[in-house]
Design a protein around this motif. Structure first.
Motif, PDB file in Angstrom:
ATOM      1  N   GLN A 286      11.714 -64.303 -42.987  1.00 56.10           N
ATOM      2  CA  GLN A 286      12.560 -64.693 -41.860  1.00 56.10           C
ATOM      3  C   GLN A 286      13.259 -63.478 -41.261  1.00 56.10           C
ATOM      4  N   VAL A 287      13.719 -62.579 -42.123  1.00 56.39           N
ATOM      5  CA  VAL A 287      14.330 -61.346 -41.624  1.00 56.39           C
ATOM      6  C   VAL A 287      13.328 -60.573 -40.771  1.00 56.39           C
ATOM      7  N   TRP A 288      12.102 -60.428 -41.295  1.00 61.18           N
ATOM      8  CA  TRP A 288      11.086 -59.733 -40.505  1.00 61.18           C
ATOM      9  C   TRP A 288      10.848 -60.446 -39.188  1.00 61.18           C
ATOM     10  N   ALA A 289      10.732 -61.780 -39.222  1.00 59.50           N
ATOM     11  CA  ALA A 289      10.389 -62.543 -38.024  1.00 59.50           C
ATOM     12  C   ALA A 289      11.443 -62.382 -36.932  1.00 59.50           C
ATOM     13  N   ILE A 290      12.716 -62.345 -37.307  1.00 51.54           N
ATOM     14  CA  ILE A 290      13.774 -62.180 -36.313  1.00 51.54           C
ATOM     15  C   ILE A 290      13.677 -60.807 -35.650  1.00 51.54           C
ATOM     16  N   TRP A 291      13.535 -59.767 -36.460  1.00 53.17           N
ATOM     17  CA  TRP A 291      13.352 -58.420 -35.908  1.00 53.17           C
ATOM     18  C   TRP A 291      12.097 -58.356 -35.034  1.00 53.17           C
ATOM     19  N   ALA A 292      10.995 -58.898 -35.553  1.00 54.19           N
ATOM     20  CA  ALA A 292       9.720 -58.794 -34.847  1.00 54.19           C
ATOM     21  C   ALA A 292       9.735 -59.557 -33.529  1.00 54.19           C
ATOM     22  N   ALA A 293      10.342 -60.739 -33.505  1.00 51.83           N
ATOM     23  CA  ALA A 293      10.407 -61.509 -32.264  1.00 51.83           C
ATOM     24  C   ALA A 293      11.135 -60.713 -31.178  1.00 51.83           C
ATOM     25  N   CYS A 294      12.198 -60.025 -31.563  1.00 54.46           N
ATOM     26  CA  CYS A 294      12.910 -59.175 -30.600  1.00 54.46           C
ATOM     27  C   CYS A 294      12.021 -58.018 -30.142  1.00 54.46           C
ATOM     28  N   GLY A 295      11.340 -57.369 -31.092  1.00 49.79           N
ATOM     29  CA  GLY A 295      10.490 -56.233 -30.749  1.00 49.79           C
ATOM     30  C   GLY A 295       9.340 -56.616 -29.838  1.00 49.79           C
ATOM     31  N   TYR A 296       8.655 -57.703 -30.153  1.00 54.33           N
ATOM     32  CA  TYR A 296       7.524 -58.142 -29.325  1.00 54.33           C
ATOM     33  C   TYR A 296       8.006 -58.566 -27.936  1.00 54.33           C
ATOM     34  N   SER A 297       9.157 -59.237 -27.874  1.00 56.45           N
ATOM     35  CA  SER A 297       9.662 -59.707 -26.580  1.00 56.45           C
ATOM     36  C   SER A 297      10.051 -58.537 -25.685  1.00 56.45           C
ATOM     37  N   VAL A 298      10.723 -57.546 -26.250  1.00 52.12           N
ATOM     38  CA  VAL A 298      11.103 -56.372 -25.454  1.00 52.12           C
ATOM     39  C   VAL A 298       9.853 -55.637 -24.967  1.00 52.12           C
ATOM     40  N   ALA A 299       8.869 -55.468 -25.854  1.00 56.78           N
ATOM     41  CA  ALA A 299       7.634 -54.795 -25.459  1.00 56.78           C
ATOM     42  C   ALA A 299       6.905 -55.576 -24.364  1.00 56.78           C
ATOM     43  N   LEU A 300       6.874 -56.895 -24.487  1.00 53.81           N
ATOM     44  CA  LEU A 300       6.207 -57.729 -23.480  1.00 53.81           C
ATOM     45  C   LEU A 300       6.922 -57.624 -22.140  1.00 53.81           C
ATOM     46  N   LEU A 301       8.242 -57.618 -22.152  1.00 55.77           N
ATOM     47  CA  LEU A 301       9.003 -57.477 -20.908  1.00 55.77           C
ATOM     48  C   LEU A 301       8.719 -56.131 -20.252  1.00 55.77           C
ATOM     49  N   MET A 302       8.683 -55.069 -21.042  1.00 58.99           N
ATOM     50  CA  MET A 302       8.395 -53.744 -20.490  1.00 58.99           C
ATOM     51  C   MET A 302       6.997 -53.690 -19.889  1.00 58.99           C
ATOM     52  N   LEU A 303       6.022 -54.262 -20.560  1.00 56.35           N
ATOM     53  CA  LEU A 303       4.652 -54.253 -20.059  1.00 56.35           C
ATOM     54  C   LEU A 303       4.527 -55.057 -18.770  1.00 56.35           C
ATOM     55  N   TRP A 304       5.252 -56.154 -18.700  1.00 54.62           N
ATOM     56  CA  TRP A 304       5.169 -57.010 -17.514  1.00 54.62           C
ATOM     57  C   TRP A 304       5.914 -56.409 -16.328  1.00 54.62           C
ATOM     58  N   ARG A 305       7.065 -55.821 -16.601  1.00 54.81           N
ATOM     59  CA  ARG A 305       7.932 -55.364 -15.503  1.00 54.81           C
ATOM     60  C   ARG A 305       7.532 -53.994 -14.963  1.00 54.81           C
ATOM     61  N   TRP A 306       7.091 -53.092 -15.824  1.00 54.20           N
ATOM     62  CA  TRP A 306       6.830 -51.719 -15.389  1.00 54.20           C
ATOM     63  C   TRP A 306       5.426 -51.284 -15.812  1.00 54.20           C
ATOM     64  N   PRO A 307       4.412 -51.540 -15.000  1.00 52.70           N
ATOM     65  CA  PRO A 307       3.053 -51.088 -15.337  1.00 52.70           C
ATOM     66  C   PRO A 307       2.969 -49.571 -15.273  1.00 52.70           C
ATOM     67  N   GLY A 308       2.137 -49.017 -16.125  1.00 53.90           N
ATOM     68  CA  GLY A 308       1.983 -47.571 -16.145  1.00 53.90           C
ATOM     69  C   GLY A 308       1.691 -47.085 -17.549  1.00 53.90           C
ATOM     70  N   ARG A 309       1.028 -45.948 -17.640  1.00 57.30           N
ATOM     71  CA  ARG A 309       0.600 -45.422 -18.936  1.00 57.30           C
ATOM     72  C   ARG A 309       1.786 -45.106 -19.833  1.00 57.30           C
ATOM     73  N   ARG A 310       2.782 -44.440 -19.301  1.00 51.05           N
ATOM     74  CA  ARG A 310       3.919 -44.051 -20.124  1.00 51.05           C
ATOM     75  C   ARG A 310       4.708 -45.268 -20.604  1.00 51.05           C
ATOM     76  N   VAL A 311       4.844 -46.257 -19.737  1.00 51.42           N
ATOM     77  CA  VAL A 311       5.568 -47.463 -20.129  1.00 51.42           C
ATOM     78  C   VAL A 311       4.783 -48.235 -21.190  1.00 51.42           C
ATOM     79  N   GLN A 312       3.459 -48.250 -21.058  1.00 47.08           N
ATOM     80  CA  GLN A 312       2.627 -48.880 -22.095  1.00 47.08           C
ATOM     81  C   GLN A 312       2.897 -48.258 -23.446  1.00 47.08           C
ATOM     82  N   THR A 313       2.865 -46.937 -23.492  1.00 45.75           N
ATOM     83  CA  THR A 313       3.094 -46.243 -24.756  1.00 45.75           C
ATOM     84  C   THR A 313       4.491 -46.521 -25.282  1.00 45.75           C
ATOM     85  N   ALA A 314       5.485 -46.452 -24.394  1.00 44.34           N
ATOM     86  CA  ALA A 314       6.860 -46.706 -24.817  1.00 44.34           C
ATOM     87  C   ALA A 314       7.022 -48.127 -25.339  1.00 44.34           C
TER      88      ALA A 314
END
Length: 483
Positions: A102-130
């Motif tokens: 559960q501890v992992w899942a809470i951290w991971a849900a935040c990490g995946y959501s932030v990464a998904l938001l970045m990928l959706w909002r700002w397309p580009g190679r550097r943003v993908q990597t970040a």
């Protein structure tokens, strides 16, 4: 501190592949998602076209997506699809699981959501990597450090640390039959796993002596090497970026990320198997060099000296080398594997080679215990057919072991009838064989499916598009290009 044991009967839908860990937080995991990026094909243009296009190209953003992707599963839209699946799984796991998962899942849900938001909002190679690096930080590194500090070591880590102490004092990491007092007395791991316990046995404390941290480090390095070696080129910026992107996606995925965060022993074994497969890859119509062949055997030997779950890769890859490159290459591969495996055993379990009792202890710990043929049984539980058969009693256990042997025989027959002739075919054959063995084996957990899922995920992330393969073939199977 004595190992932490469950306080009540626990039966989990998913658990890690570690035979010596049993907690309520073992819950299901999805397979590895792929992700994606693109690379423009090098189409010839006339001087006039180049001149007229210069102003436009100068103004075009560097992150513009080209028309022909080299790695289809590194395309931005597929990465977003994979991270949406990751985030959905982590959110469900955060609600349904408990404890470390559960501890992992809470951290991971935040990490995946932030990464998904970045990928959706700002397309580009550097943003993908970040974005994917943010997911690694939040879904793997942060929960690993948190759990390492806030929770006691898993039972498997206690066994690894004890094995290192035994090695330093007695020349073998295994207790003899007369010293076995419970299922925790067994060490189901092979000698190389002892290395992860040596820092603690040498007196290092904190994170520096934590076997889980070293397991994570030794996972990431060969995994990155496997993606790097599988790249079509070595020195171009595109290949370096794709290698970093693919490695980060694989590490952040629940298949590997969860295992790293809650500390299981399977990720480094999988990473070394992938490194062995990557070294065996060659362009179509060519044969593997002696260095790559021996290197492939050596990498697989390290995996096989970590856990027996890697053993099926030996016949699959040997047959692949024979079918593709000839018998001489196969024997070179097997020689590199055998020499490395024996050298590691001599270094990390020298008593096994000179004392019959130590050799018998190795077999009892690593083979008989994992098959449920010892007096004390592993408490591993799952809903897999093999375990359900074992729960029916002695007859069901015999049937389960027999089905495992039948599965191994089926894989052997398939290798004779239709031998794999390239690395992708060998990878699929290995993934199918391991999945079948895990389904039918006694006391096997869902966590062992990190191997077939990881193999298929690596194959997807390294697959080249038909256009890229045709272009590389046209260019004479170029191995390097200018950055």
């Amino acid at each position: 501190m004595p190992p932490r044991l469950p306080t009540r009967k626990q039966f989990s839908f998913w658990s890690t592949g570690d035979q010596l860990t049993r907690y309520t937080n073992d819950t299901g995991r999805p397979g590895p998602g792929g992700g994606a990026r693109t690379l423009a094909s090098a189409a010839p243009a006339s001087a006039a076209q180049a001149t007229s296009a210069a102003p436009a190209s100068a103004e075009a953003p560097a992150s513009r997506a080209p028309a022909h992707p080299v790695r289809p599963w590194l395309d931005r839209r597929r990465i977003m699809g994979a991270y949406a699946v990751f985030a959905g799984y982590a959110a469900i796991d955060a609600v349904l699981s408990a404890g470390e998962d559960q501890v992992w899942a809470i951290w991971a849900a935040c990490g995946y959501s932030v990464a998904l938001l970045m990928l959706w909002r700002w397309p580009g190679r550097r943003v993908q990597t970040a974005a994917v690096l943010v997911s690694v930080a939040l879904a793997v590194v942060a929960p690993l450090l948190w759990l390492s500090v806030a929770y006691p070591l898993e039972d498997g880590m206690h066994v690894i640390e004890r094995s290192a102490t035994l090695l330093l004092h007695h020349g073998t990491p295994y207790l003899g039959g007369g010293q076995i007092t419970s299922w925790l007395s067994y060490n189901p791991y092979l000698p190389v796993m002892t290395l992860f316990g040596l820092p603690a046995a040498a007196g290092l404390g904190g994170l520096a002596g934590n076997a889980g941290v070293w397991l994570a480090v030794v996972t990431v390095i060969p995994l990155a090497a496997a993606f790097w070696i599988a790249a079509p080129h070595r020195h171009c910026l595109q290949c370096r970026h794709d290698t970093l992107l693919a490695t980060a996606i694989a590490v952040a995925s629940p298949v590997i990320g969860l295992n790293l965060a809650v500390i299981t022993t399977d990720p480094p074994v999988l990473a070394l198997m992938l490194l062995s497969l990557a070294l065996a890859m060659v362009p179509a119509g060519t044969t593997a060099t002696a260095a790559r062949t021996v290197g492939s055997g050596a990498a697989l030997a390290v995996a096989c000296d970590l856990k027996s779950t890697a053993w099926l890769a030996i016949p699959v890859m040997a047959v692949m080398f024979a079918a593709r490159d000839g018998a001489r290459t196969m024997w070179r591969f097997l020689a590199g594997l055998a020499v490395t495996a024996v050298a590691l055993i001599a270094l990390l379990a020298p008593a096994v080679l000179v004392k019959p009792g130590a050799a018998a202890a190795l077999v009892q710990n690593t083979v008989l215990f994992t098959l449920g043929l010892t007096h004390f049984k592993t408490p591993a539980e799952s809903l897999l057919p093999g375990h359900l058969l074992t729960a029916m009693g002695t007859a069901g256990h015999v049937v389960s072991v027999g089905l495992v042997l039948a599965a191994v025989l089926a894989v052997a027959i398939s290798l004779v009838i239709r031998p794999p002739r390239d690395v992708p075919s060998a990878t699929w054959r290995l993934a199918a064989g391991l999945a079948l063995i895990f389904l039918l084996g006694p006391d096997v957990r869902f966590g062992y499916f990190i191997y077939p899922l990881g193999l298929i995920g690596w194959l997807a992330l390294t697959r080249q598009s038909p256009e890229a393969r045709e272009r590389l073939s046209r260019e004479g199977r170029v191995r390097t290009c200018a950055s």
